[in-house]
Design an enzyme around this catalytic site. Structure first.
Site, PDB file in Angstrom:
ATOM      1  N   LYS A  17       0.856  -1.271  -0.109  1.00 35.02           N
ATOM      2  CA  LYS A  17       0.052   0.311   0.183  1.00 35.02           C
ATOM      3  C   LYS A  17       0.948   1.263  -0.025  1.00 35.02           C
ATOM      4  O   LYS A  17       0.672   1.685  -0.635  1.00 35.02           O
ATOM      5  CB  LYS A  17      -0.629  -0.087   1.245  1.00 35.02           C
ATOM      6  N   ARG A  92      -9.397   1.531   8.955  1.00 36.66           N
ATOM      7  CA  ARG A  92      -8.860   0.733   9.233  1.00 36.66           C
ATOM      8  C   ARG A  92     -10.316  -0.353  10.020  1.00 36.66           C
ATOM      9  O   ARG A  92     -10.528  -1.884  10.158  1.00 36.66           O
ATOM     10  CB  ARG A  92      -8.427  -0.136  10.101  1.00 36.66           C
ATOM     11  N   ARG A 131      11.665  -6.021   4.160  1.00 37.58           N
ATOM     12  CA  ARG A 131      11.371  -4.580   4.533  1.00 37.58           C
ATOM     13  C   ARG A 131      12.240  -3.765   5.367  1.00 37.58           C
ATOM     14  O   ARG A 131      13.012  -3.846   6.206  1.00 37.58           O
ATOM     15  CB  ARG A 131      10.184  -4.319   5.123  1.00 37.58           C
ATOM     16  N   ARG A 164      11.410  -1.870  11.484  1.00 37.76           N
ATOM     17  CA  ARG A 164      10.514  -1.424  11.620  1.00 37.76           C
ATOM     18  C   ARG A 164      10.116  -1.919  13.040  1.00 37.76           C
ATOM     19  O   ARG A 164       9.890  -2.931  13.183  1.00 37.76           O
ATOM     20  CB  ARG A 164       8.994  -0.717  10.621  1.00 37.76           C
ATOM     21  N   ARG A 175      -0.991  -8.303  13.690  1.00 40.81           N
ATOM     22  CA  ARG A 175      -1.343  -7.111  12.770  1.00 40.81           C
ATOM     23  C   ARG A 175      -2.130  -8.448  11.291  1.00 40.81           C
ATOM     24  O   ARG A 175      -2.934  -7.860  11.164  1.00 40.81           O
ATOM     25  CB  ARG A 175       0.210  -6.898  12.232  1.00 40.81           C
TER      26      ARG A 175
HETATM   27  P1  AP5 Z   1       5.082  -1.520   2.036  1.00 35.25           P
HETATM   28  O1  AP5 Z   1       4.590  -0.654   0.549  1.00 35.25           O
HETATM   29  O2  AP5 Z   1       5.473  -1.798   2.780  1.00 35.25           O
HETATM   30  O3  AP5 Z   1       3.134  -2.319   2.923  1.00 35.25           O
HETATM   31  P2  AP5 Z   1       2.299  -1.950   3.119  1.00 35.25           P
HETATM   32  O4  AP5 Z   1       1.246  -2.492   2.413  1.00 35.25           O
HETATM   33  O5  AP5 Z   1       2.539  -0.599   3.419  1.00 35.25           O
HETATM   34  O6  AP5 Z   1       2.678  -2.718   4.810  1.00 35.25           O
HETATM   35  P3  AP5 Z   1       2.858  -1.825   6.028  1.00 35.25           P
HETATM   36  O7  AP5 Z   1       2.960  -3.020   6.451  1.00 35.25           O
HETATM   37  O8  AP5 Z   1       2.732  -0.510   5.981  1.00 35.25           O
HETATM   38  O9  AP5 Z   1       0.577  -1.553   5.881  1.00 35.25           O
HETATM   39  P4  AP5 Z   1       0.126  -1.491   7.661  1.00 35.25           P
HETATM   40  O10 AP5 Z   1      -1.479  -0.750   7.392  1.00 35.25           O
HETATM   41  O11 AP5 Z   1       0.751  -3.322   8.585  1.00 35.25           O
HETATM   42  O12 AP5 Z   1       0.659  -0.744   8.329  1.00 35.25           O
HETATM   43  P5  AP5 Z   1       0.600   1.121   8.981  1.00 35.25           P
HETATM   44  O13 AP5 Z   1       1.863   2.032   9.078  1.00 35.25           O
HETATM   45  O14 AP5 Z   1      -0.761   1.309   7.849  1.00 35.25           O
HETATM   46  O15 AP5 Z   1       5.750  -2.799   1.064  1.00 35.25           O
HETATM   47  C1  AP5 Z   1       5.929  -3.726   1.750  1.00 35.25           C
HETATM   48  C2  AP5 Z   1       8.011  -4.290   1.503  1.00 35.25           C
HETATM   49  O16 AP5 Z   1       7.425  -4.767   0.014  1.00 35.25           O
HETATM   50  C3  AP5 Z   1       8.686  -3.580   1.268  1.00 35.25           C
HETATM   51  O17 AP5 Z   1      10.084  -3.256   2.101  1.00 35.25           O
HETATM   52  C4  AP5 Z   1       7.979  -2.578  -0.357  1.00 35.25           C
HETATM   53  O18 AP5 Z   1       8.982  -1.549  -0.595  1.00 35.25           O
HETATM   54  C5  AP5 Z   1       8.213  -4.135  -0.716  1.00 35.25           C
HETATM   55  N1  AP5 Z   1       7.078  -4.153  -1.988  1.00 35.25           N
HETATM   56  C6  AP5 Z   1       5.859  -3.657  -2.569  1.00 35.25           C
HETATM   57  N2  AP5 Z   1       5.523  -3.449  -3.250  1.00 35.25           N
HETATM   58  C7  AP5 Z   1       6.424  -4.159  -4.057  1.00 35.25           C
HETATM   59  C8  AP5 Z   1       6.243  -4.151  -5.345  1.00 35.25           C
HETATM   60  N3  AP5 Z   1       5.559  -4.788  -6.127  1.00 35.25           N
HETATM   61  N4  AP5 Z   1       8.098  -4.995  -5.637  1.00 35.25           N
HETATM   62  C9  AP5 Z   1       8.204  -5.377  -5.216  1.00 35.25           C
HETATM   63  N5  AP5 Z   1       8.607  -5.496  -3.356  1.00 35.25           N
HETATM   64  C10 AP5 Z   1       7.502  -4.435  -3.018  1.00 35.25           C
HETATM   65  O19 AP5 Z   1       0.169   0.968  10.438  1.00 35.25           O
HETATM   66  C11 AP5 Z   1       1.013   0.391  11.176  1.00 35.25           C
HETATM   67  C12 AP5 Z   1       0.581   0.019  12.450  1.00 35.25           C
HETATM   68  O20 AP5 Z   1      -0.254   1.712  12.439  1.00 35.25           O
HETATM   69  C13 AP5 Z   1      -0.704  -0.042  13.427  1.00 35.25           C
HETATM   70  O21 AP5 Z   1      -0.323  -1.642  12.996  1.00 35.25           O
HETATM   71  C14 AP5 Z   1      -1.375  -0.219  13.932  1.00 35.25           C
HETATM   72  O22 AP5 Z   1      -1.168  -0.092  15.085  1.00 35.25           O
HETATM   73  C15 AP5 Z   1      -1.167   1.799  13.681  1.00 35.25           C
HETATM   74  N6  AP5 Z   1      -2.465   2.279  12.853  1.00 35.25           N
HETATM   75  C16 AP5 Z   1      -2.071   2.413  11.263  1.00 35.25           C
HETATM   76  N7  AP5 Z   1      -3.134   3.317  10.928  1.00 35.25           N
HETATM   77  C17 AP5 Z   1      -3.974   2.868  11.495  1.00 35.25           C
HETATM   78  C18 AP5 Z   1      -5.599   3.251  11.411  1.00 35.25           C
HETATM   79  N8  AP5 Z   1      -6.564   3.822  10.504  1.00 35.25           N
HETATM   80  N9  AP5 Z   1      -6.367   2.919  12.842  1.00 35.25           N
HETATM   81  C19 AP5 Z   1      -5.965   2.751  14.479  1.00 35.25           C
HETATM   82  N10 AP5 Z   1      -4.120   2.548  14.323  1.00 35.25           N
HETATM   83  C20 AP5 Z   1      -3.673   2.927  12.831  1.00 35.25           C
END
Ligand code: AP5
Length: 222
Positions: A17, A92, A131, A164, A175
């Site tokens: 994402k 979410r 990552r 991270r 998660r």
């Molecule tokens: P990446 O783009 O980093 O994946 P992502 O889907 O963004 O993964 P996240 O782990 O950041 O999502 P998340 O939803 O768990 O975390 P968030 O920060 O929102 O890609 C992953 C890897 O793959 C990278 O290394 C990238 O380089 C590689 N990659 C991607 N696509 C590729 C491709 N096509 N080819 C090759 N390589 C590729 O949330 C973290 C925490 O914050 C949550 O657990 C929660 O505690 C809190 N939080 C955040 N938002 C909320 C909310 N709205 N409500 C409540 N709590 C929240």
């Protein structure tokens, strides 16, 4: 002038994402907003929000909806959101989808597209293991698939890259479980409105990005 594109990106942790949101947003000329990154920056800075969110984020649990409502309102009030935005990681829960609707309705707008990035568990576990993120500017790399030009150093700002805190295996499993529990009602909200577009997050990066840009532009034109 065309109407703002107010886009949400949904999908499991590690599906890509954030990686896609940044690149699609650049092409559309709108900001990519990661609520996870806002929380991580607040935790690093030791702000009241960071202290409130830390245990949830590091434990792989969702931060309570009422806290996230404030985060959303503060960010959407910034001037760069006037021409649209991509929200990565929000909503979410069904309650957060309602919060977003109300925030946008207050400015006579609504969500225009919901992009569901689909990826299986084996792929996301592999991706999250490789990552590395920049604690300074939030840029995301991957040791296997998207390595930085200089090992361990952010291409964008030169800071040292880190794993991270919530990418430890036990926290990743939590998660993924939270996502599995919470995602269906959120996806249903946008499916019912005909706004949900699924994309294959396992495809090559440029192909996924181009596909999302096309989807948004076609939907906006029709
Ligand atoms: P990446 O783009 O980093 O994946 P992502 O889907 O963004 O993964 P996240 O782990 O950041 O999502 P998340 O939803 O768990 O975390 P968030 O920060 O929102 O890609 C992953 C890897 O793959 C990278 O290394 C990238 O380089 C590689 N990659 C991607 N696509 C590729 C491709 N096509 N080819 C090759 N390589 C590729 O949330 C973290 C925490 O914050 C949550 O657990 C929660 O505690 C809190 N939080 C955040 N938002 C909320 C909310 N709205 N409500 C409540 N709590 C929240």
């Amino acid at each position: 002038m065309s109407a703002p594109a107010n886009i949400v990106f949904l999908g499991p942790p590690g599906s890509g994402k954030g990686t896609y949101a940044v690149r699609v947003a650049e092409r559309l000329g709108i900001p990519a907003i990661s609520t996870g990154e806002i929380l991580r920056q607040a935790i690093r800075a030791g702000t009241p929000l960071g202290r409130e969110a830390q245990a949830y984020v590091e434990g792989g649990k969702l931060v309570p909806d009422e806290v996230m409502e404030r985060v959303l309102a503060d960010r959407l009030a910034q001037a760069d959101c006037a021409r649209g935005f991509i929200l990565d990681g929000f909503p979410r829960t069904a309650a957060q989808a309602g919060q977003l609707d109300r925030a946008l309705a207050a400015r006579g707008a609504g969500v225009t597209h919901a992009v569901l990035v689909e990826a299986g568990e084996e792929l996301v576990l592999r991706r999250l293991g490789g990552r590395r993120t920049c604690p300074s500017c939030g840029a995301v790399f991957n040791l296997d698939t998207l390595p930085p030009r200089r090992e361990g150093i952010c291409d964008r700002c030169g800071a040292a890259l880190v794993l991270r805190d919530d990418d430890k295996p036990d926290t990743v499993r939590r998660r993924l479980a939270v996502h599995a529990e919470q995602s269906a009602p959120v996806e249903a909200v946008y499916r019912q409105r005909g706004l949900l577009h699924g994309v294959d997050g396992s495809a090559p990066l440029e192909q996924v990005v181009a596909g999302i840009v096309r989807t948004v532009q076609v939907a906006a034109a029709s």
